[in-house]
Write an enzyme that holds these catalytic residues in place. Structure first.
Site, PDB file in Angstrom:
ATOM      1  CB  CYS A 196      32.162 -28.038  14.643  1.00 35.35           C
ATOM      2  SG  CYS A 196      32.344 -27.248  13.043  1.00 35.35           S
ATOM      3  CE  LYS A 253      28.179 -43.652   8.697  1.00 34.11           C
ATOM      4  NZ  LYS A 253      27.081 -43.114   9.594  1.00 34.11           N
ATOM      5  CD  GLU A 259      37.773 -29.821   9.298  1.00 35.00           C
ATOM      6  OE1 GLU A 259      38.515 -29.339   8.437  1.00 35.00           O
ATOM      7  OE2 GLU A 259      37.534 -29.252  10.382  1.00 35.00           O
TER       8      GLU A 259
END
Ligand SMILES: NC(=O)c1ccc[n+]([C@@H]2O[C@H](COP(=O)([O-])OP(=O)(O)OC[C@H]3O[C@@H](n4cnc5c(N)ncnc54)[C@H](O)[C@@H]3O)[C@@H](O)[C@H]2O)c1
Ligand SMILES: O=C[C@H](O)CS(=O)(=O)O
Length: 482
Positions: free
Chosen positions: A289, A179, A255
């Site tokens: 990130c 998704k 993550e």
């Protein structure tokens, strides 16, 4: 529109159970640089997800019985197709996400490297035999695929965050449903088209764009056929999935968010430190990130570093990702802009000084000026929260002990960076920084050959490296009595 050699790679159907399907509803995908609509993409429902899961289960059983070499061969063909079509995939990525085209092409090759790596790792899933505990016992350990995996991915790396999951899953013999983020489904759909072309058997991979993220997440956590969830995104959503997956003890790979410190000692090569800081801070307009979130500079070189950093940042060209020489594209949304502005306003209110930038860019939309702020302090929001934008706050420190304490004073533990040429300092920092990853004298650490991931509230597990396939395997102990 997007100029493509393969226009069929721009897809608005969902890839469900090996087929391309329109759905009753669709949602728009827009170019964040221009606001122009690129296309309307199929909006999958939980029923569509269930259909994909029902197809994945039998397909996975067959796939697990294939030889490792057969699985490796299909992954290798997928890798070759991704590389062959890197320019088209990069154009689609820049159009839907906004990152500069050169960065987008870099992401495509980075994403492809995981497919190449795990096409090789597929052939190295070894078991073991163990000396028996009785003379009539023969013990062995075999590794088997987890089964059907549900994956949910973010918008900031719409290609690599998908291959970083799909490649090890398929290599291990799993099936996987993806998704993608609603902002960036096109890259995932193009990858699926190439996987289909590589000969991936039907049902093993589904790509399910959906505005019902919550519903898809609940289907993944509640449907017992989904044995594992692999999520990349914010810590808040990771927490939700962990909580909802607890009922069935779902295997999880997470993550999550980061708050990377970038630490410059007085013995560092300052030019190298500035270069590394710009790379780490302003890659993807600060929307990664592992972006530096806090810059700590030792007293003796503080002013010099701020001056050199500001000079380097002032040369960064802001603009549409398709513009030649563009270094910083738009932020993903106006709410992302608001967060950057709030961090700047809060910092200035608490004594910080904007040295460069500090406001939305004249280009309008979601373009923001790359910003350098000096005299940052631990009381500021930017010390505690992930900015996820082009803001470089520079903190001052005196001793190693002080900067270790400051750097570790966060619930996150993903990436960290240290610049020093003193071996003992470097060694102590590598050991004392509470992060999953440490970059020493470099601001760019991500590679498919090394384990990527965090500790504390930055996640669970690792992606890439020889470790990355472990999360898609179960270990089975067999005790044979003669
Ligand atoms: N550690 C990493 O490798 C890594 C990589 C990229 C991004 N991130 C983190 O992701 C965040 C930015 O990405 P984002 O804004 O897309 O994150 P996000 O958590 O808002 O969304 C990530 C994905 O989760 C979906 N989602 C949202 N709410 C959900 C719910 N309740 N249930 C199930 N799915 C849901 C979204 O549609 C999207 O596909 C930052 O915190 C960044 O640090 C981490
Ligand atoms: O932000 C997401 C990515 O994991 C960053 S990287 O490209 O892997 O460094």
């Amino acid at each position: 529109m997007i100029p493509l050699d393969r226009p069929d790679l721009l897809i608005s159907d969902a890839f469900i159970a090996g087929g391309w399907h329109r759905t009753d509803r669709a949602f728009p995908v827009t170019n964040p640089s221009t606001g122009a609509k690129l296309t309307d993409v199929a909006d999958c429902t939980r029923d569509d997800v269930r259909r994909a899961i029902s197809a994945a289960a039998p397909a996975q059983k067959v796939w697990a019985r294939c030889t490792a070499k057969e699985r490796a061969g299909i992954l290798r063909r997928w890798f070759d197709l991704i590389v062959d079509h890197a320019d088209d995939l990069a154009a689609i990525l820049t159009a839907e996400m906004g990152k500069p085209l050169a960065e987008a092409r870099g992401e495509i090759l980075y994403g492809a490297s995981f497919v190449e790596w795990f096409s090789e790792e597929a052939k190295r899933i070894y078991g073991e035999t163990i000396p028996g505990h009785h003379e009539d016992k023969r013990l062995m350990v075999i590794r088997q695929p987890v089964g059907v995996v549900g994956a949910i991915t973010p918008w900031n790396f719409p290609n690599a965050m998908i291959t970083r999951k799909v490649a090890p899953a398929l290599a291990a013999g799993c099936a996987i449903l993806v998704k993608p983020a609603t902002e960036t489904p096109l890259s995932a759909l193009a990858l699926a088209k190439l996987a289909e072309q590589a000969g991936l058997p039907r049902g093993l991979l589904s790509v399910l764009p959906s505005t019902d993220s919550v519903g898809v997440g609940l289907e993944f956590t509640e449907n017992p056929t989904i044995r594992k969830i692999s999520f990349t995104g914010s810590t808040n959503v990771g927490r939700i999935l962990m909580r909802n997956g607890a009922d069935q003890i779902k295997k999880l790979s997470l993550e999550l968010g980061g708050n990377a410190p970038f630490i410059v000692f007085d013995d560092a090569d300052l030019d190298a430190a500035v270069e590394g800081c710009v790379t780490s801070k302003f890659r993807n307009a600060g929307q990664t990130c592992v972006c530096t979130n806090r810059i700590y500079v030792q007293d003796a070189v503080y002013d010099a570093f701020v001056e050199r950093l500001s000079k380097a940042v002032s040369s960064l060209q802001v603009g549409d990702g398709f513009l030649e020489g563009c270094a910083v594209g738009p932020l993903v949304s106006h709410s992302a802009m608001d967060k950057v502005r709030a961090h700047i306003d809060d910092a200035v209110e608490k004594g910080g000084t904007v040295v460069l930038g500090g406001a939305p860019h004249d280009l309008g939309g979601t373009f923001f000026q790359p910003t350098v702020l000096r005299d940052a302090t631990p009381q500021m929001a930017v010390a505690k929260e992930e900015t996820f934008g082009p803001l470089a706050p520079v903190f001052r420190f005196s001793t190693l002990e002080e900067v270790v304490e400051a750097a570790n004073d966060t619930e996150f533990g993903l990436a960290s960076y240290v610049y020093s040429r003193d071996l003992s300092r470097v060694w102590r920092m590598m050991e004392e920084l509470e992060y999953g990853m440490v970059g020493v004298n470099t601001g760019l650490i991500s590679t498919e050959v090394a384990p990527f991931g965090g500790i504390k509230q930055s996640g669970l597990g690792r992606e890439g490296s020889r470790h990355g396939i472990e999360d898609y395997l179960e270990m089975k102990y067999c005790c044979l009595a003669l």
